[in-house]
Design a protein around this motif. Structure first.
Motif, PDB file in Angstrom:
ATOM      1  N   ASN A 803      50.429  41.821  41.433  1.00 32.44           N
ATOM      2  CA  ASN A 803      51.679  42.184  42.069  1.00 32.44           C
ATOM      3  C   ASN A 803      52.340  41.154  43.109  1.00 32.44           C
ATOM      4  N   GLN A 804      51.812  39.918  42.903  1.00 34.20           N
ATOM      5  CA  GLN A 804      52.289  38.902  43.611  1.00 34.20           C
ATOM      6  C   GLN A 804      53.513  38.448  42.739  1.00 34.20           C
ATOM      7  N   ILE A 805      54.672  37.891  43.328  1.00 34.79           N
ATOM      8  CA  ILE A 805      55.762  37.256  42.859  1.00 34.79           C
ATOM      9  C   ILE A 805      55.595  35.693  43.379  1.00 34.79           C
ATOM     10  N   ARG A 806      55.539  34.886  42.015  1.00 33.19           N
ATOM     11  CA  ARG A 806      55.361  33.322  42.559  1.00 33.19           C
ATOM     12  C   ARG A 806      56.772  32.888  41.797  1.00 33.19           C
ATOM     13  N   VAL A 807      56.913  31.496  42.105  1.00 31.13           N
ATOM     14  CA  VAL A 807      57.875  30.675  41.401  1.00 31.13           C
ATOM     15  C   VAL A 807      57.323  29.367  40.635  1.00 31.13           C
ATOM     16  N   TYR A 808      57.733  29.182  39.299  1.00 25.54           N
ATOM     17  CA  TYR A 808      57.244  28.144  38.465  1.00 25.54           C
ATOM     18  C   TYR A 808      58.344  27.307  38.198  1.00 25.54           C
ATOM     19  N   LEU A 809      58.008  25.991  38.096  1.00 22.54           N
ATOM     20  CA  LEU A 809      58.869  25.270  37.366  1.00 22.54           C
ATOM     21  C   LEU A 809      58.483  25.393  35.797  1.00 22.54           C
ATOM     22  N   SER A 810      59.669  24.983  34.939  1.00 23.31           N
ATOM     23  CA  SER A 810      59.510  25.239  33.335  1.00 23.31           C
ATOM     24  C   SER A 810      58.307  24.622  32.853  1.00 23.31           C
ATOM     25  N   PRO A 811      57.824  23.502  33.163  1.00 28.61           N
ATOM     26  CA  PRO A 811      56.703  22.961  32.403  1.00 28.61           C
ATOM     27  C   PRO A 811      55.426  23.777  32.812  1.00 28.61           C
ATOM     28  N   ARG A 812      55.412  24.144  34.044  1.00 30.28           N
ATOM     29  CA  ARG A 812      54.103  24.814  34.575  1.00 30.28           C
ATOM     30  C   ARG A 812      53.854  26.167  33.573  1.00 30.28           C
ATOM     31  N   LEU A 813      55.086  26.901  33.731  1.00 27.53           N
ATOM     32  CA  LEU A 813      55.083  28.162  33.350  1.00 27.53           C
ATOM     33  C   LEU A 813      54.842  28.196  31.770  1.00 27.53           C
ATOM     34  N   LYS A 814      55.269  27.296  31.069  1.00 24.53           N
ATOM     35  CA  LYS A 814      55.074  26.781  29.782  1.00 24.53           C
ATOM     36  C   LYS A 814      53.458  26.775  29.417  1.00 24.53           C
ATOM     37  N   ARG A 815      52.858  25.872  30.249  1.00 27.93           N
ATOM     38  CA  ARG A 815      51.352  25.714  30.106  1.00 27.93           C
ATOM     39  C   ARG A 815      50.596  26.885  30.460  1.00 27.93           C
ATOM     40  N   LYS A 816      51.120  27.710  31.522  1.00 31.58           N
ATOM     41  CA  LYS A 816      50.448  29.052  31.742  1.00 31.58           C
ATOM     42  C   LYS A 816      50.394  30.065  30.718  1.00 31.58           C
ATOM     43  N   GLY A 854      54.816  45.331  47.804  1.00 33.47           N
ATOM     44  CA  GLY A 854      54.089  44.428  48.566  1.00 33.47           C
ATOM     45  C   GLY A 854      53.710  43.403  47.575  1.00 33.47           C
ATOM     46  N   ASP A 855      53.110  42.323  47.879  1.00 32.68           N
ATOM     47  CA  ASP A 855      52.388  41.418  47.023  1.00 32.68           C
ATOM     48  C   ASP A 855      51.082  42.082  46.399  1.00 32.68           C
ATOM     49  N   GLY A 856      50.678  43.019  46.622  1.00 36.45           N
ATOM     50  CA  GLY A 856      49.276  43.462  46.249  1.00 36.45           C
ATOM     51  C   GLY A 856      47.961  43.067  46.734  1.00 36.45           C
ATOM     52  N   GLY A 857      48.164  41.600  46.924  1.00 39.03           N
ATOM     53  CA  GLY A 857      47.092  41.325  47.776  1.00 39.03           C
ATOM     54  C   GLY A 857      45.753  40.759  47.106  1.00 39.03           C
ATOM     55  N   GLY A 858      45.857  41.081  45.737  1.00 43.39           N
ATOM     56  CA  GLY A 858      44.718  40.680  44.832  1.00 43.39           C
ATOM     57  C   GLY A 858      44.262  39.543  44.861  1.00 43.39           C
ATOM     58  N   ALA A 859      42.688  39.027  45.001  1.00 44.81           N
ATOM     59  CA  ALA A 859      42.452  37.659  44.967  1.00 44.81           C
ATOM     60  C   ALA A 859      42.032  37.134  43.530  1.00 44.81           C
ATOM     61  N   ALA A 860      42.079  35.835  43.274  1.00 47.57           N
ATOM     62  CA  ALA A 860      41.960  35.316  42.129  1.00 47.57           C
ATOM     63  C   ALA A 860      40.786  35.548  41.549  1.00 47.57           C
ATOM     64  N   GLY A 861      40.438  35.383  39.943  1.00 50.15           N
ATOM     65  CA  GLY A 861      39.033  35.690  39.437  1.00 50.15           C
ATOM     66  C   GLY A 861      39.221  37.117  38.734  1.00 50.15           C
ATOM     67  N   PRO A 862      37.999  37.569  38.062  1.00 47.94           N
ATOM     68  CA  PRO A 862      37.923  38.909  37.342  1.00 47.94           C
ATOM     69  C   PRO A 862      38.066  39.969  38.193  1.00 47.94           C
ATOM     70  N   LYS A 863      38.969  41.043  37.640  1.00 42.23           N
ATOM     71  CA  LYS A 863      39.076  42.042  38.379  1.00 42.23           C
ATOM     72  C   LYS A 863      39.262  43.522  37.623  1.00 42.23           C
ATOM     73  N   LYS A 864      38.233  44.393  37.672  1.00 45.23           N
ATOM     74  CA  LYS A 864      38.174  45.590  36.914  1.00 45.23           C
ATOM     75  C   LYS A 864      39.174  46.560  37.315  1.00 45.23           C
ATOM     76  N   ASN A 865      39.832  47.248  36.357  1.00 46.73           N
ATOM     77  CA  ASN A 865      40.752  48.311  36.715  1.00 46.73           C
ATOM     78  C   ASN A 865      41.521  47.880  38.205  1.00 46.73           C
ATOM     79  N   PRO A 866      42.583  47.043  37.984  1.00 47.45           N
ATOM     80  CA  PRO A 866      43.222  46.469  39.274  1.00 47.45           C
ATOM     81  C   PRO A 866      44.053  47.746  39.750  1.00 47.45           C
ATOM     82  N   VAL A 867      44.471  48.614  38.903  1.00 44.03           N
ATOM     83  CA  VAL A 867      45.112  49.864  39.425  1.00 44.03           C
ATOM     84  C   VAL A 867      44.258  51.058  38.681  1.00 44.03           C
ATOM     85  N   PRO A 868      43.568  51.511  39.188  1.00 43.56           N
ATOM     86  CA  PRO A 868      42.820  52.630  38.501  1.00 43.56           C
ATOM     87  C   PRO A 868      43.525  53.844  38.273  1.00 43.56           C
ATOM     88  N   LYS A 869      43.126  54.665  37.172  1.00 45.09           N
ATOM     89  CA  LYS A 869      43.626  55.753  37.104  1.00 45.09           C
ATOM     90  C   LYS A 869      43.248  56.917  38.209  1.00 45.09           C
TER      91      LYS A 869
END
Length: 878
Positions: A803-816, A854-869
């Motif tokens: 849920n986070q919103i970030r900004v990337y320059l075009s080169p970094r966006l292409k790499r991702k 909001g940003d959701g606040g999730g931390a980096a790394g594996p996350k199981k069922n980020p929004v569970p049913k």
């Protein structure tokens, strides 16, 4: 392209071309990724005989449909005069010069980048344009002119669709008719050919269509994506550049065919030009039909209407303005002259005002205004118009009373005509002046506690009759007054106004409602009749002796809501040499205007600055109306003081037109131009923030819908159009439309078209994917960030899985997107991310669920069922 988009973009282009031409750009600016093209040096020329050109003036090729026309008869002369002025000294003050330099750099960068919605090819075109103007401008020395025509619509466009005609303008320069003319023409031709070559390399967007008009060739370039025509031509001694379909071609044809629809034959233009004397004296000239200029910006329409009402102008309000920098002993002065068509109708012009009341004014007055008047006529107009300034100052705005309504109570009469009969003696000269009580702190309440006001009204009837009228007012006011002999005259004042006296009901009752006690009329009843406010003090029989020998003294009624200010005015009748009228600065300004003036205004700039910095600014800071950041942008008193002087303003009404003259050290128009240069970058930044904020909110609403879909279906959708159950149909245009193509999204099938949304959706995400995986990103970047020193770059808004919103320059966006490992974040991206977090973006809403935002606040790394049913969808939060 929509009407709004075309008008907005062409409007900024127009404003920037005019601004750059007038202020002279400093250095070329290049868009991101574009390198300067190597250019050959201008060719060398041997002196040759001058061309056999006819000597033309710009108005001979400019249409009479022009909304705004600016011209200077001699650019080099105007610049040389400006260099000697106080305005030039002020601009060169270190603190102001730094601010202007920074603002000017930002202005150029903002002109290229805008709010982030411009395509790369448009940015390049604007960079080329600025570079062209900067280099071409150096070749011109004589006449320069800018003409602007209003936007419109062509209903005969193909397919039955109305075609938007955006702002159209011409820039006209004069080439010298001497041996230097061919050289300058060749240099300009080379610059224009290079400019055309840069643009037409992109054959998919630009089309070059030269046209012939008699012996003249018009170069025309059309950009289909921008719906922009621009062209140029040489006509005799004139170089013409313009934007707008047919603009240059029509100008050339008007001269070639000798048409009558040019400014050179427009009667209003010729009349106002004669009155201003532009050809002989003014270094700058403006011809402006103000009712039409509102078409350039709809926000101006209300302002034009108010000006018309204030000046009592019926029909089209047309303005002509002349600007002149002084020479010789007046080199530090700027003179501005404004001309309006006649508003008098069948009425005779007012009698000239001699400003004799200046003998009543202390020499340290902050401001002084005198005019020729007929009190009955002023009252009649005020009674018929509730918004009249007289009602705002003297009426009871709380009870919707006009000044005539209040006078009816004070004179105990039952209709306005009886008021007019009682006051018909008041004709001649009236004056108002403001004092300044140094060291008195302003508290936001009573304005006159700091700036006491005094009013003088000439009357032409016997004193006995005047005394009877004032006696009736005192009696009906129900306020106890005292009279005292002061300087061989009688002063009446409300009991309690003198120092040491007790106020009968605890308060005074000022008549100046709008400027009295926070705009409230005091009307107190304490165990007795209600008080009807009248002036706190007045002197009913004051003689003023004219300077010229043989003229009789004239009598005035002097009024004030401040007894001390009134007494100070009356002392001047015994010590005229201490009055404002005998001060050299005042006398020189008064003598600078014609004796037929019927109005005159004088301001002391040094006292005005002192009043602001030492009285009002501390109050603004205390009340938090002035923030520290804004305060730092305002030049300090010690910077302004050396360049401050006196300001004189006169008005002269004649049957042929109304003329306003202003003489000052800096000038209103130049000062306003400087203010706009400093202010525009901030306005551009606000546009950028608004664009970014809108995209953030839309992405959060899309994020909410995506995660609700995932919670219900144990998967993310394959297309964004599958979110129809979670976003109402009437919201999709707001949520998904591209800022490059507003309003293009109308149905759910449009949501998956990148050209309409500018959004790329990354499908096939698993619920266990990394929280920093990309869900949605912008196809074309819309955030522009950077600085003049570091350069400006464009960023993509990106929505991540968490849920986070970030900004990337075009080169970094292409790499991702390519799945490449990227452990670093550029400093500039991190800086912009921090700014994004500060933007307020309220949680979006849907028809089914509230609260996920909001940003959701999730931390980096594996996350199981980020929004569970969850059953029923209730309770889903951040």
């Amino acid at each position: 392209m929509t009407k709004r988009d075309s008008t907005c973009r062409s409007g900024w282009a127009l404003a920037m071309v005019v601004g750059v031409a007038c202020l002279a750009a400093q250095s070329p600016v290049w868009a991101e990724g574009d390198e300067p093209t190597a250019e050959p040096p201008p060719p060398e020329f041997e002196p040759v005989a001058g061309p056999s050109w006819k000597r033309l003036k710009p108005e001979q090729v400019i249409s009479d449909k022009t909304v705004l026309y600016l011209a200077t008869s001699n650019y080099q002369k105007a610049k040389a005069a400006y260099d000697k002025s106080h305005l030039s000294g002020l601009v060169n003050e270190e603190s102001i010069a730094e601010l202007l330099s920074e603002s000017w750099g930002l202005l150029k960068e903002n002109y290229i980048n805008g709010d982030g919605t411009r395509a790369d090819f448009e940015k390049r075109r604007r960079a080329f344009e600025l570079d062209l103007i900067e280099k071409a401008f150096q070749q011109f020395q004589g006449t320069a002119a800018v003409a602007i025509e209003p936007p419109g619509e062509d209903p005969a466009a193909a397919g039955g669709n109305t075609k938007v005609i955006s702002h159209r303008f011409l820039v006209v320069f004069d080439l010298p008719v001497n041996i230097d003319g061919p050289r300058k023409k060749a240099i300009i031709e080379q610059l224009m050919d290079l400019y055309r070559t840069k643009l037409t390399r992109d054959r998919l967007r630009y089309e070059h269509k030269p046209k012939s008009v008699g012996p003249y060739v018009v170069q025309d370039i059309y950009c289909q994506p921008l719906n922009l025509h621009e062209g140029w031509a040489f006509v005799e001694n004139l170089f013409i550049y313009g934007q707008g379909e047919g603009m240059v071609e029509n100008a050339v044809r008007a001269y070639h065919e000798g048409r009558r629809d040019t400014l050179a034959r427009a009667e209003n233009f010729l009349t106002s030009q004669r009155q201003i004397g532009a050809a002989q004296h003014a270094e700058a000239y403006i011809n402006m039909p103000a009712a039409l200029i509102a078409k350039l910006d709809p926000r101006l329409q209300d302002g034009v209407k108010r000006i018309q009402e204030h000046l009592r102008v019926e029909g089209d309000l047309k303005l002509a303005v002349g600007l002149q920098f002084g020479e010789g002993k007046d080199a530090g002065l700027v003179r501005e002259k404004i001309v309006l068509p006649s508003t008098l109708g069948n009425n005779a012009p007012p009698a000239p005002v001699r400003s004799l009341t200046a003998y009543l004014v202390p020499r340290d007055a902050l401001a002084y205004w005198s005019r020729s008047y007929d009190l009955v006529e002023l009252l009649k107009h005020a009674h018929a118009n509730h918004d009249d300034p007289l009602n705002k100052s003297f009426g009871d705005t709380n009870n919707k009373q006009t000044i005539v309504d209040r006078l009816m109570e004070l004179l105990n009469v039952d209709n306005p005509d009886k008021v007019y009969e009682e006051l018909k003696a008041f004709k001649g000269e009236c004056a108002v002046w403001l004092g300044y009580r140094r060291g008195v702190s302003y508290d936001g309440g009573n304005f006159q506690s700091v700036h006491p006001m005094v009013i003088a009204l000439e009357f032409n009837r016997d004193v006995a009759r005047l005394g009877a009228v004032l006696s009736k007012i005192r009696e009906n006011s129900q306020i106890p007054y005292r009279d005292v002999i002061f300087n061989n005259g009688t002063v009446w004042y409300q009991e309690g106004a003198e120092v040491g006296e007790v106020k009968p009901d605890g308060v005074l009752h000022p008549f100046l409602g709008g400027l009295g006690q926070a705009g409230k009329v005091v009307n107190v009843s304490i165990d007795g009749p209600a008080r009807k406010p009248w002036f706190v003090s007045y002197a009913e029989d004051v003689d003023v002796i004219p300077r010229k020998a043989g003229e009789q003294s004239r009598k005035f009624l002097v009024l004030s809501d401040n007894l001390k200010a009134l007494q100070k005015a009356l002392r001047q009748t015994q010590a005229l040499e201490q009055s404002l009228a005998e001060q050299p600065g005042f006398k020189s300004l008064l003598d600078a205007f014609g004796e037929d003036r019927d109005g005159f205004l004088y301001l002391d700039e040094k006292l005005l600055s002192m009043a602001y910095y030492r009285t009002f600014e501390p109050w603004l800071v205390r009340t938090m109306e002035l923030k520290d950041d804004d305060k730092k942008k305002i030049p300090r008193e010690k910077v302004l003081a050396p360049h401050a002087g006196n300001v004189g303003f006169s008005r002269t009404q004649t049957n042929s037109g109304n003329q306003y003259d202003l003489v000052s050290t800096t000038g209103i128009l130049p000062t306003f131009a400087l203010y706009r240069v400093v202010k525009l970058p901030q306005e551009f930044e606000q546009q950028r923030v608004a664009t970014s904020l809108r995209i953030i909110r839309n992405m959060r609403e899309i994020s909410l819908a995506l995660h609700l879909f995932a919670a219900e279906n144990d998967r993310f959708p394959s297309h964004l159009s599958e979110l129809s159950e979670f976003i109402p149909l009437d919201r999709i245009s707001d949520v998904f439309s591209s800022p490059f193509n507003p309003g293009a999204v109308k149905t759910w099938s449009d949501v998956d078209v990148v050209e309409k949304t500018n959004l790329e959706y990354v499908p096939d995400h698993d619920l266990t994917d990394l929280s920093d995986g990309i869900l949605v990103y912008e196809h074309r970047p819309t955030m522009v960030h950077g600085s003049v020193e570091r350069g400006f770059k464009s960023f993509h808004h990106v929505l991540l899985m968490n849920n986070q919103i970030r900004v990337y320059l075009s080169p970094r966006l292409k790499r991702k997107l390519a799945g490449l490992v990227d452990f670093t974040t550029m400093d500039l991206e991190a800086d912009v991310d921090q700014q994004l977090e500060k933007l307020e973006a309220p949680a979006p809403t849907t028809t089914k669920v509230q609260g996920l935002g909001g940003d959701g606040g999730g931390a980096a790394g594996p996350k199981k069922n980020p929004v569970p049913k969850l059953p029923g969808r209730a309770g889903i939060g951040q």
